[in-house]
Design a protein around this motif. Structure first.
Motif, PDB file in Angstrom:
ATOM      1  N   SER A   1      45.688  -9.814 -87.310  1.00 44.43           N
ATOM      2  CA  SER A   1      46.647  -9.174 -88.217  1.00 44.43           C
ATOM      3  C   SER A   1      46.710  -9.913 -89.558  1.00 44.43           C
ATOM      4  N   GLU A   2      46.164 -11.110 -89.615  1.00 49.76           N
ATOM      5  CA  GLU A   2      46.146 -11.856 -90.884  1.00 49.76           C
ATOM      6  C   GLU A   2      44.895 -11.574 -91.700  1.00 49.76           C
ATOM      7  N   VAL A   3      43.908 -10.937 -91.081  1.00 49.63           N
ATOM      8  CA  VAL A   3      42.665 -10.599 -91.778  1.00 49.63           C
ATOM      9  C   VAL A   3      42.471  -9.094 -91.697  1.00 49.63           C
ATOM     10  N   GLY A   4      42.677  -8.414 -92.805  1.00 50.87           N
ATOM     11  CA  GLY A   4      42.505  -6.962 -92.811  1.00 50.87           C
ATOM     12  C   GLY A   4      41.040  -6.612 -92.940  1.00 50.87           C
ATOM     13  N   MET A   5      40.670  -5.464 -92.392  1.00 48.98           N
ATOM     14  CA  MET A   5      39.273  -5.055 -92.510  1.00 48.98           C
ATOM     15  C   MET A   5      39.192  -3.597 -92.933  1.00 48.98           C
ATOM     16  N   VAL A   6      38.298  -3.346 -93.887  1.00 53.66           N
ATOM     17  CA  VAL A   6      38.068  -1.978 -94.363  1.00 53.66           C
ATOM     18  C   VAL A   6      36.596  -1.660 -94.136  1.00 53.66           C
ATOM     19  N   PHE A   7      36.349  -0.576 -93.410  1.00 55.79           N
ATOM     20  CA  PHE A   7      34.986  -0.225 -93.006  1.00 55.79           C
ATOM     21  C   PHE A   7      34.421   0.900 -93.873  1.00 55.79           C
ATOM     22  N   GLN A   8      33.135   1.097 -93.705  1.00 53.17           N
ATOM     23  CA  GLN A   8      32.466   2.208 -94.384  1.00 53.17           C
ATOM     24  C   GLN A   8      33.094   3.558 -93.971  1.00 53.17           C
ATOM     25  N   SER A   9      33.294   3.718 -92.663  1.00 53.96           N
ATOM     26  CA  SER A   9      33.989   4.912 -92.170  1.00 53.96           C
ATOM     27  C   SER A   9      35.463   4.555 -92.118  1.00 53.96           C
ATOM     28  N   PHE A  10      36.304   5.435 -92.604  1.00 56.93           N
ATOM     29  CA  PHE A  10      37.696   5.038 -92.882  1.00 56.93           C
ATOM     30  C   PHE A  10      38.508   4.818 -91.611  1.00 56.93           C
TER      31      PHE A  10
ATOM     32  N   SER B   1      40.287  13.746 -99.918  1.00 64.24           N
ATOM     33  CA  SER B   1      38.879  13.455-100.200  1.00 64.24           C
ATOM     34  C   SER B   1      38.499  12.117 -99.565  1.00 64.24           C
ATOM     35  N   GLY B   2      37.198  11.846 -99.496  1.00 66.09           N
ATOM     36  CA  GLY B   2      36.742  10.568 -98.946  1.00 66.09           C
ATOM     37  C   GLY B   2      37.295   9.379 -99.716  1.00 66.09           C
ATOM     38  N   GLY B   3      37.319   9.491-101.035  1.00 72.01           N
ATOM     39  CA  GLY B   3      37.836   8.391-101.860  1.00 72.01           C
ATOM     40  C   GLY B   3      39.310   8.138-101.584  1.00 72.01           C
ATOM     41  N   GLN B   4      40.057   9.247-101.432  1.00 64.72           N
ATOM     42  CA  GLN B   4      41.486   9.096-101.125  1.00 64.72           C
ATOM     43  C   GLN B   4      41.678   8.493 -99.741  1.00 64.72           C
ATOM     44  N   GLN B   5      40.874   8.937 -98.777  1.00 62.93           N
ATOM     45  CA  GLN B   5      40.993   8.391 -97.412  1.00 62.93           C
ATOM     46  C   GLN B   5      40.683   6.894 -97.410  1.00 62.93           C
ATOM     47  N   GLN B   6      39.693   6.478 -98.180  1.00 63.22           N
ATOM     48  CA  GLN B   6      39.378   5.059 -98.194  1.00 63.22           C
ATOM     49  C   GLN B   6      40.511   4.268 -98.856  1.00 63.22           C
ATOM     50  N   ARG B   7      41.166   4.866 -99.862  1.00 62.09           N
ATOM     51  CA  ARG B   7      42.320   4.176-100.459  1.00 62.09           C
ATOM     52  C   ARG B   7      43.473   4.070 -99.457  1.00 62.09           C
ATOM     53  N   VAL B   8      43.629   5.082 -98.604  1.00 66.57           N
ATOM     54  CA  VAL B   8      44.626   4.998 -97.525  1.00 66.57           C
ATOM     55  C   VAL B   8      44.260   3.859 -96.574  1.00 66.57           C
ATOM     56  N   ALA B   9      42.967   3.751 -96.253  1.00 67.97           N
ATOM     57  CA  ALA B   9      42.527   2.682 -95.342  1.00 67.97           C
ATOM     58  C   ALA B   9      42.844   1.302 -95.938  1.00 67.97           C
TER      59      ALA B   9
ATOM     60  N   PRO C   1      48.074  -9.012 -94.912  1.00 68.81           N
ATOM     61  CA  PRO C   1      47.034  -9.971 -94.531  1.00 68.81           C
ATOM     62  C   PRO C   1      46.868 -11.085 -95.556  1.00 68.81           C
ATOM     63  N   LYS C   2      46.336 -12.193 -95.091  1.00 67.43           N
ATOM     64  CA  LYS C   2      46.019 -13.298 -95.997  1.00 67.43           C
ATOM     65  C   LYS C   2      44.649 -13.100 -96.635  1.00 67.43           C
ATOM     66  N   ALA C   3      43.828 -12.268 -96.015  1.00 68.41           N
ATOM     67  CA  ALA C   3      42.501 -11.981 -96.568  1.00 68.41           C
ATOM     68  C   ALA C   3      42.097 -10.570 -96.171  1.00 68.41           C
ATOM     69  N   LEU C   4      41.243  -9.980 -96.978  1.00 69.48           N
ATOM     70  CA  LEU C   4      40.704  -8.654 -96.663  1.00 69.48           C
ATOM     71  C   LEU C   4      39.183  -8.725 -96.615  1.00 69.48           C
ATOM     72  N   LEU C   5      38.605  -8.121 -95.578  1.00 71.74           N
ATOM     73  CA  LEU C   5      37.154  -8.016 -95.461  1.00 71.74           C
ATOM     74  C   LEU C   5      36.776  -6.555 -95.697  1.00 71.74           C
ATOM     75  N   PHE C   6      35.794  -6.337 -96.535  1.00 71.72           N
ATOM     76  CA  PHE C   6      35.326  -4.969 -96.805  1.00 71.72           C
ATOM     77  C   PHE C   6      33.852  -4.887 -96.405  1.00 71.72           C
ATOM     78  N   ASP C   7      33.523  -3.957 -95.509  1.00 66.93           N
ATOM     79  CA  ASP C   7      32.124  -3.781 -95.129  1.00 66.93           C
ATOM     80  C   ASP C   7      31.595  -2.467 -95.689  1.00 66.93           C
ATOM     81  N   GLU C   8      30.905  -2.547 -96.797  1.00 59.83           N
ATOM     82  CA  GLU C   8      30.349  -1.378 -97.492  1.00 59.83           C
ATOM     83  C   GLU C   8      31.372  -0.262 -97.640  1.00 59.83           C
ATOM     84  N   PRO C   9      32.494  -0.561 -98.286  1.00 59.58           N
ATOM     85  CA  PRO C   9      33.602   0.401 -98.334  1.00 59.58           C
ATOM     86  C   PRO C   9      33.304   1.665 -99.122  1.00 59.58           C
ATOM     87  N   THR C  10      32.271   1.655 -99.953  1.00 54.33           N
ATOM     88  CA  THR C  10      32.001   2.855-100.753  1.00 54.33           C
ATOM     89  C   THR C  10      30.695   3.548-100.358  1.00 54.33           C
ATOM     90  N   SER C  11      30.025   3.027 -99.331  1.00 58.35           N
ATOM     91  CA  SER C  11      28.692   3.564 -98.992  1.00 58.35           C
ATOM     92  C   SER C  11      28.725   4.987 -98.452  1.00 58.35           C
TER      93      SER C  11
END
Ligand code: ADP
Ligand code: MG
Length: 245
Positions: free
Chosen positions: A82-91, A143-151, A160-170
């Protein structure tokens, strides 16, 4: 960016069967630092992200987060996640919940926070990513862009203290890439600690404090973006850049 380390990987090794997917990786990310990870497909970038929040166990070495060595399992692990947020390619939004409910879910279920406070924070996060007026819609209506912003808002809701993004716009149509990168850039400016796997070299140039180049599970080279792009040292990095730039 502070001098204090938030994430430290020390001689981290991981194998998938015979495949050495993280090969003696040493990496320190300071509080407030933005590290962009680039490299060819299959070089271990996703595995690196997943190892940092222990979605993927490692075989050897240590990962320290905010001064604590990461446990392999148990209650401290849940807290760490819960301290490390993650944002994936698929939302990965819940299709049958509204945007607002998606953002509120973690704090309510995992943190057992009070609904009124969570709702207020969720609404202000949705405003921050520019979707406050869509709060009662369902993911498929965005839209996909809006969904990723929700994610991203959902990840931030856990404070979180940190966020990890794995190809968030791919996975996004080209015209939606900018709106997501804009949100990420503003988070970077506000001092969020971020590890970002991306092929968006414009983002790397403008928002990163450091670029890390991976190949074959190894962290081959790392440097500030201006230095890395102007003067990559390894043949692997030169070759990679010549293909994508
Ligand atoms: P990247 O994100 O840089 O494309 P990954 O971290 O996804 O690379 O994968 C690194 C290597 O590990 C690849 O060769 C990939 O096929 C392999 N790999 C990833 N996940 C698994 C898994 N669950 N089981 C076996 N091999 C895997
Ligand atoms: Mg990947």
């Amino acid at each position: 960016m502070s001098d204090e380390a938030l994430i430290v990987l020390d001689k981290v090794n991981k194998w998938f069967g015979p495949l050495h997917v993280l090969d003696n990786v040493n990496l320190t990310v300071a509080k407030g630092e933005v590290v962009v990870v680039i490299g060819p497909s299959g070089s271990g970038k996703s595995t690196l992200c997943r190892a940092i929040n222990r979605l993927e166990p490692i075989n050897d070495g240590t990962i320290t987060f905010d001064g604590r060595v990461l446990p392999a399992e148990g209650r401290p692990l849940a807290r760490l996640r819960s301290e490390v947020g993650m944002v994936f390619q698929s939302f990965n939004l819940f299709a049958h919940k509204t945007i607002l409910q998606n953002v509120m879910l973690g704090p309510l279920k995992v943190r057992k926070e009070k609904p009124a406070a969570v709702r207020e924070r969720a609404m202000s996060l949705l405003d921050r990513v520019g979707i406050g007026n869509q709060a009662d819609k369902y993911p498929a209506q965005l839209s996909g862009g809006q969904q990723q912003r929700v994610a991203i808002a959902r990840a931030l809701a856990m404070q979180p203290k940190a966020l990890l993004f794995d190809e968030p716009t791919s996975a996004l149509d080209p015209e939606m890439v900018g709106e997501v990168l804009d949100v990420m850039t503003s988070l970077a400016k506000e001092g969020m600690t971020m590890v970002v796997v991306t092929h968006e070299m414009g983002f790397a140039r403008h928002a990163a404090n450091r670029v890390v180049f991976m190949a074959d599970g190894q962290l081959v080279e790392q440097a500030p973006p201006e230095e890395f792009f102007a003067n990559p040292r390894s043949e692997r990095a030169k070759d990679f850049l010549s293909k994508i730039l």
